[in-house]
Design an enzyme around this catalytic site. Structure first.
Site, mmCIF file in Angstrom:
data_model
loop_
_atom_site.group_PDB
_atom_site.id
_atom_site.type_symbol
_atom_site.label_atom_id
_atom_site.label_comp_id
_atom_site.label_asym_id
_atom_site.label_seq_id
_atom_site.Cartn_x
_atom_site.Cartn_y
_atom_site.Cartn_z
ATOM 1 N N LYS A 266 1.427 9.958 5.331
ATOM 2 C CA LYS A 266 2.508 8.858 5.279
ATOM 3 C C LYS A 266 3.552 9.071 4.311
ATOM 4 O O LYS A 266 3.538 9.123 3.330
ATOM 5 C CB LYS A 266 1.774 7.508 4.731
ATOM 6 C CG LYS A 266 2.462 6.271 4.596
ATOM 7 C CD LYS A 266 1.728 5.165 3.912
ATOM 8 C CE LYS A 266 2.909 4.237 3.402
ATOM 9 N NZ LYS A 266 2.083 3.135 2.729
ATOM 10 N N ASN B 232 -3.114 -2.807 1.571
ATOM 11 C CA ASN B 232 -3.732 -2.594 0.170
ATOM 12 C C ASN B 232 -3.978 -3.675 -0.461
ATOM 13 O O ASN B 232 -5.130 -4.306 -0.621
ATOM 14 C CB ASN B 232 -3.063 -1.432 -0.496
ATOM 15 C CG ASN B 232 -3.752 -0.980 -1.683
ATOM 16 O OD1 ASN B 232 -3.602 0.133 -2.082
ATOM 17 N ND2 ASN B 232 -4.724 -1.543 -2.279
ATOM 18 N N THR B 233 -2.916 -4.342 -1.034
ATOM 19 C CA THR B 233 -2.976 -5.493 -2.096
ATOM 20 C C THR B 233 -3.904 -6.721 -1.403
ATOM 21 O O THR B 233 -4.593 -7.170 -2.177
ATOM 22 C CB THR B 233 -1.627 -5.695 -2.495
ATOM 23 O OG1 THR B 233 -0.922 -4.736 -2.784
ATOM 24 C CG2 THR B 233 -1.698 -6.713 -3.709
ATOM 25 N N ALA C 203 2.470 -2.853 4.825
ATOM 26 C CA ALA C 203 3.060 -3.822 3.779
ATOM 27 C C ALA C 203 3.560 -5.069 3.984
ATOM 28 O O ALA C 203 4.090 -5.443 4.963
ATOM 29 C CB ALA C 203 4.453 -3.049 3.051
ATOM 30 N N GLY C 204 2.968 -6.098 3.060
ATOM 31 C CA GLY C 204 3.785 -7.334 3.154
ATOM 32 C C GLY C 204 2.361 -8.395 3.789
ATOM 33 O O GLY C 204 2.739 -9.466 3.753
ATOM 34 N N GLY D 152 3.226 -5.376 -1.500
ATOM 35 C CA GLY D 152 2.521 -6.197 -2.402
ATOM 36 C C GLY D 152 2.823 -7.457 -2.657
ATOM 37 O O GLY D 152 2.403 -8.369 -3.546
#
Lengths: 257, 66
Positions: free
Chosen positions: A100, A209-210, A187-188, A161
């Site tokens: 990535k 992830n987050t 993301a997001g 995040g």
């Protein structure tokens, strides 16, 4: 659902959810959430070994690289050179070429620097890497990255995040329509409905992830994300009904008493 | 002799190969990658790679990340 696979750089996967391995309380919680998510690919970072504490817990002892596909990232890199250096080391550490690429341009927004990203992508592709690229949700830039030989295009839904969800569904749909390689929202994503929306827009997958790691119960959220990605994918394949301006009764009008 | 290991000064005695260093540090050779003076050293070459005064080494491994 069983046969609804997707393929990136010649590797075929059943799960359309890719999860990160950062921000967890510990690697054990990370491993439990990964199991619940059903993901087959995990993103990982490359960092200096803690030489003063060689016995500290290692990611590979909790998440088996033989069972899961490690996707080394270049998070924290701000130049093409840093990103390339990191991925070449990652290839040596892990022995694979699927990576990535993420080249950031701003510490406050963590927005990707697309000029540097494109430059790095071109060199990495020539160097034999299969590049899954983190990028802005600009359909033209995504096309450029695809033309440069990237194996997958991964536009952001919102800043890394932030958990703000899909901010620009129109662009995500345009990117999906224009791409011949897999498109994954990266993301997001904040909660399950965000992941479902990404899949309903036709994305091949979602990377997060987050949203899982910072949930009150990461294992429960991992399962929610798994189901949301599956639900969104099924809804996309099923083809949603047309939106209408006014009501349309579901029960027949004929035969009313 | 003195080398730079992950950005810190590190003192070594005698002739030391990269394989010796990894072993002395108690690291599992299969879980790390090494860059010496900005060049990647393939794992197969650790034994034959002798360290020199002023070498800058980066020993890295996979950690959690998004």
């Amino acid at each position: 659902m069983q046969n609804d696979t997707w393929t990136v750089a010649g590797r075929t996967f059943r799960s359309r959810l890719i999860v990160g391995t950062g921000k967890y309380k510990d690697y054990a919680e990370n491993a439990a959430a990964l199991e619940a998510s059903g993901a087959e690919i995990v993103t990982v970072a490359l960092r200096r070994v803690n030489v003063s504490d060689p016995g500290s817990p290692k990611l590979v002892d909790f998440i088996d690289p033989k069972k899961y596909t490690y996707l080394p990232n270049t998070a924290g890199c701000y130049t093409a050179e840093d990103a390339m250096r990191t991925l070449r080391l990652a290839r040596e550490a892990g022995g694979w070429s699927l990576v990535k690429l993420e080249v950031l341009g701003d510490r406050k927004t963590l927005y990707p620097d697309m000029i540097e990203t494109l430059r790095a992508a071109e060199i990495l592709v020539k160097d034999g890497f299969d590049v899954m690229v983190y990028c802005t949700d600009d359909p033209l830039m995504c096309k450029r990255l695809e033309d440069a030989g990237c194996a997958a295009i991964m536009p952001l839904a919102a800043p890394i995040g932030s958990g703000l969800g899909i901010q620009n569904p129109i662009n995500i749909r345009l990117i999906v329509e224009g791409a011949k390689v897999p498109v994954l929202v990266d993301a997001g994503v904040g909660t399950a409905s965000d992941a479902a929306i990404a899949m309903e827009l036709g994305c091949d997958g979602v990377l997060m992830n987050t949203a899982i790691a910072e949930a009150k119960d990461p294992v429960l959220m991992a399962r929610a994300m798994r189901l949301a990605v599956e639900a969104g994918r099924l809804a996309y394949r099923a083809g949603r009904m047309k939106k209408k301006m006014y009501a349309d009764p579901s029960s027949p009008l004929a035969g009313l008493i | 002799m003195r080398i730079q290991l992950n950005g810190q000064d590190h003192e070594l005695r005698g002739a030391v190969s990269l394989a010796d260093l990894v072993e002395r540090l108690g690291l599992d050779v299969r879980k790390v990658a090494v860059e010496r003076n900005l060049e990647i050293v393939p794992r197969s070459a650790y034994g034959a790679t002798m360290l020199h005064e002023g070498d800058r080494l980066e020993l890295v491994n996979f950690v959690g990340g998004g």
